[in-house]
Design a protein around this motif. Structure first.
Motif, PDB file in Angstrom:
ATOM      1  N   ILE A   1      42.051  28.403  39.955  1.00  0.00           N
ATOM      2  CA  ILE A   1      41.446  29.047  41.282  1.00  0.00           C
ATOM      3  C   ILE A   1      40.510  30.229  41.176  1.00  0.00           C
ATOM      4  O   ILE A   1      39.204  30.298  41.826  1.00  0.00           O
ATOM      5  CB  ILE A   1      42.446  29.692  42.264  1.00  0.00           C
ATOM      6  CG1 ILE A   1      43.480  28.620  42.910  1.00  0.00           C
ATOM      7  CG2 ILE A   1      42.060  30.401  43.443  1.00  0.00           C
ATOM      8  CD1 ILE A   1      44.823  29.057  43.389  1.00  0.00           C
ATOM      9  N   LEU A   2      40.814  31.423  40.259  1.00  0.00           N
ATOM     10  CA  LEU A   2      39.946  32.346  40.102  1.00  0.00           C
ATOM     11  C   LEU A   2      38.521  31.951  39.355  1.00  0.00           C
ATOM     12  O   LEU A   2      37.484  32.307  40.056  1.00  0.00           O
ATOM     13  CB  LEU A   2      40.408  33.373  38.984  1.00  0.00           C
ATOM     14  CG  LEU A   2      39.759  34.525  38.562  1.00  0.00           C
ATOM     15  CD1 LEU A   2      39.681  35.588  39.848  1.00  0.00           C
ATOM     16  CD2 LEU A   2      40.460  35.269  37.459  1.00  0.00           C
ATOM     17  N   LEU A   3      38.520  31.049  38.338  1.00  0.00           N
ATOM     18  CA  LEU A   3      37.325  30.488  37.833  1.00  0.00           C
ATOM     19  C   LEU A   3      36.390  29.507  38.655  1.00  0.00           C
ATOM     20  O   LEU A   3      35.188  29.709  38.769  1.00  0.00           O
ATOM     21  CB  LEU A   3      37.533  30.314  36.469  1.00  0.00           C
ATOM     22  CG  LEU A   3      38.065  30.866  35.355  1.00  0.00           C
ATOM     23  CD1 LEU A   3      38.596  30.290  34.272  1.00  0.00           C
ATOM     24  CD2 LEU A   3      36.896  32.030  35.181  1.00  0.00           C
ATOM     25  N   SER A   4      37.068  28.588  39.086  1.00  0.00           N
ATOM     26  CA  SER A   4      36.410  27.608  40.123  1.00  0.00           C
ATOM     27  C   SER A   4      35.709  28.062  41.378  1.00  0.00           C
ATOM     28  O   SER A   4      34.718  27.586  41.625  1.00  0.00           O
ATOM     29  CB  SER A   4      37.219  26.449  40.451  1.00  0.00           C
ATOM     30  OG  SER A   4      38.117  26.926  41.455  1.00  0.00           O
TER      31      SER A   4
ATOM     32  N   PRO B   1      32.918  41.262  40.812  1.00  0.00           N
ATOM     33  CA  PRO B   1      33.622  42.429  39.879  1.00  0.00           C
ATOM     34  C   PRO B   1      34.927  42.314  39.975  1.00  0.00           C
ATOM     35  O   PRO B   1      35.743  42.465  39.093  1.00  0.00           O
ATOM     36  CB  PRO B   1      32.865  43.749  40.451  1.00  0.00           C
ATOM     37  CG  PRO B   1      31.675  43.448  41.273  1.00  0.00           C
ATOM     38  CD  PRO B   1      31.702  42.035  41.690  1.00  0.00           C
ATOM     39  N   GLY B   2      35.518  42.069  41.154  1.00  0.00           N
ATOM     40  CA  GLY B   2      36.922  41.899  41.531  1.00  0.00           C
ATOM     41  C   GLY B   2      37.677  40.929  40.483  1.00  0.00           C
ATOM     42  O   GLY B   2      38.691  40.902  40.074  1.00  0.00           O
ATOM     43  N   ALA B   3      37.015  39.510  40.718  1.00  0.00           N
ATOM     44  CA  ALA B   3      37.295  38.435  39.997  1.00  0.00           C
ATOM     45  C   ALA B   3      37.310  38.645  38.336  1.00  0.00           C
ATOM     46  O   ALA B   3      38.172  38.263  37.681  1.00  0.00           O
ATOM     47  CB  ALA B   3      36.566  37.342  40.378  1.00  0.00           C
TER      48      ALA B   3
ATOM     49  N   ASN C   1      42.118  41.369  32.917  1.00  0.00           N
ATOM     50  CA  ASN C   1      43.301  41.924  33.122  1.00  0.00           C
ATOM     51  C   ASN C   1      44.620  41.229  33.116  1.00  0.00           C
ATOM     52  O   ASN C   1      45.710  41.680  33.557  1.00  0.00           O
ATOM     53  CB  ASN C   1      43.515  43.079  34.140  1.00  0.00           C
ATOM     54  CG  ASN C   1      42.473  44.242  33.607  1.00  0.00           C
ATOM     55  OD1 ASN C   1      42.446  44.739  32.508  1.00  0.00           O
ATOM     56  ND2 ASN C   1      41.476  44.604  34.492  1.00  0.00           N
ATOM     57  N   SER C   2      44.560  39.852  33.127  1.00  0.00           N
ATOM     58  CA  SER C   2      45.736  39.015  33.329  1.00  0.00           C
ATOM     59  C   SER C   2      46.147  37.888  32.188  1.00  0.00           C
ATOM     60  O   SER C   2      44.977  37.752  31.515  1.00  0.00           O
ATOM     61  CB  SER C   2      45.500  38.455  34.904  1.00  0.00           C
ATOM     62  OG  SER C   2      44.447  37.376  34.707  1.00  0.00           O
ATOM     63  N   ASP C   3      46.877  37.057  32.462  1.00  0.00           N
ATOM     64  CA  ASP C   3      46.907  35.961  31.772  1.00  0.00           C
ATOM     65  C   ASP C   3      46.040  34.856  31.805  1.00  0.00           C
ATOM     66  O   ASP C   3      45.891  33.842  30.926  1.00  0.00           O
ATOM     67  CB  ASP C   3      48.291  35.213  32.054  1.00  0.00           C
ATOM     68  CG  ASP C   3      49.633  36.135  31.318  1.00  0.00           C
ATOM     69  OD1 ASP C   3      49.452  36.865  30.416  1.00  0.00           O
ATOM     70  OD2 ASP C   3      50.540  35.643  31.531  1.00  0.00           O
ATOM     71  N   CYS C   4      45.040  34.905  32.832  1.00  0.00           N
ATOM     72  CA  CYS C   4      44.093  33.995  33.002  1.00  0.00           C
ATOM     73  C   CYS C   4      43.176  34.064  31.786  1.00  0.00           C
ATOM     74  O   CYS C   4      42.643  32.970  31.427  1.00  0.00           O
ATOM     75  CB  CYS C   4      43.074  34.656  34.262  1.00  0.00           C
ATOM     76  SG  CYS C   4      44.236  34.349  35.876  1.00  0.00           S
ATOM     77  N   ARG C   5      42.756  35.164  31.155  1.00  0.00           N
ATOM     78  CA  ARG C   5      42.035  35.379  30.242  1.00  0.00           C
ATOM     79  C   ARG C   5      42.325  34.512  28.928  1.00  0.00           C
ATOM     80  O   ARG C   5      41.926  33.735  28.459  1.00  0.00           O
ATOM     81  CB  ARG C   5      41.579  36.727  29.792  1.00  0.00           C
ATOM     82  CG  ARG C   5      40.621  36.986  28.677  1.00  0.00           C
ATOM     83  CD  ARG C   5      40.548  38.204  28.215  1.00  0.00           C
ATOM     84  NE  ARG C   5      39.643  38.640  27.490  1.00  0.00           N
ATOM     85  CZ  ARG C   5      39.373  39.910  26.957  1.00  0.00           C
ATOM     86  NH1 ARG C   5      39.927  40.894  27.389  1.00  0.00           N
ATOM     87  NH2 ARG C   5      38.426  40.079  26.077  1.00  0.00           N
TER      88      ARG C   5
ATOM     89  N   ARG D   1      42.372  29.750  25.621  1.00  0.00           N
ATOM     90  CA  ARG D   1      43.169  28.688  24.918  1.00  0.00           C
ATOM     91  C   ARG D   1      42.381  27.204  25.292  1.00  0.00           C
ATOM     92  O   ARG D   1      42.433  26.413  24.433  1.00  0.00           O
ATOM     93  CB  ARG D   1      44.847  28.631  25.219  1.00  0.00           C
ATOM     94  CG  ARG D   1      45.365  29.709  24.428  1.00  0.00           C
ATOM     95  CD  ARG D   1      46.819  29.764  24.658  1.00  0.00           C
ATOM     96  NE  ARG D   1      47.390  30.838  24.205  1.00  0.00           N
ATOM     97  CZ  ARG D   1      48.626  31.205  24.848  1.00  0.00           C
ATOM     98  NH1 ARG D   1      49.220  30.811  25.786  1.00  0.00           N
ATOM     99  NH2 ARG D   1      49.167  32.100  24.125  1.00  0.00           N
ATOM    100  N   CYS D   2      42.381  27.113  26.546  1.00  0.00           N
ATOM    101  CA  CYS D   2      41.520  25.925  27.131  1.00  0.00           C
ATOM    102  C   CYS D   2      40.248  25.584  26.505  1.00  0.00           C
ATOM    103  O   CYS D   2      39.872  24.530  25.941  1.00  0.00           O
ATOM    104  CB  CYS D   2      41.651  25.686  28.513  1.00  0.00           C
ATOM    105  SG  CYS D   2      43.384  25.767  29.155  1.00  0.00           S
TER     106      CYS D   2
END
Length: 79
Positions: free
Chosen positions: A28-31, A51-53, A59-63, A68-69
């Motif tokens: 969701i964040l990246l798309s 900037p918030g995204a 600062n999250s597991d999203c990075r 990894r993907c």
């Protein structure tokens, strides 16, 4: 390394799909907030629209999930 940005831009939806399968929040964040800026065959640089995204991503597991993907995504491996 050669500029392979156009190739990555074409395959960006496939990378997003791989991210969605691992962590929906990251998808969701990246798309909604990112696009391919530059890809040279080894380093993928994203353009974050907010900037918030960006802060949430780093600062999250999203990075970790995104990294990894992208590492396992076949287009990111040198030919």
């Amino acid at each position: 390394m050669a500029d392979r940005t156009a190739d990555m831009q074409e395959r960006w939806p496939q990378l997003l799909q791989a991210i969605e399968e691992r962590l929906r929040f990251a998808w969701i964040l990246l798309s909604q907030n990112a696009s391919v800026l530059v890809y040279d065959g080894s380093t993928l640089t994203l353009n974050m629209f907010s900037p918030g995204a960006y802060e949430t991503l780093i600062n999250s597991d999203c990075r970790r999930c995104s990294r990894r993907c992208s590492q396992s995504f076949s287009v990111l491996r040198p030919p």
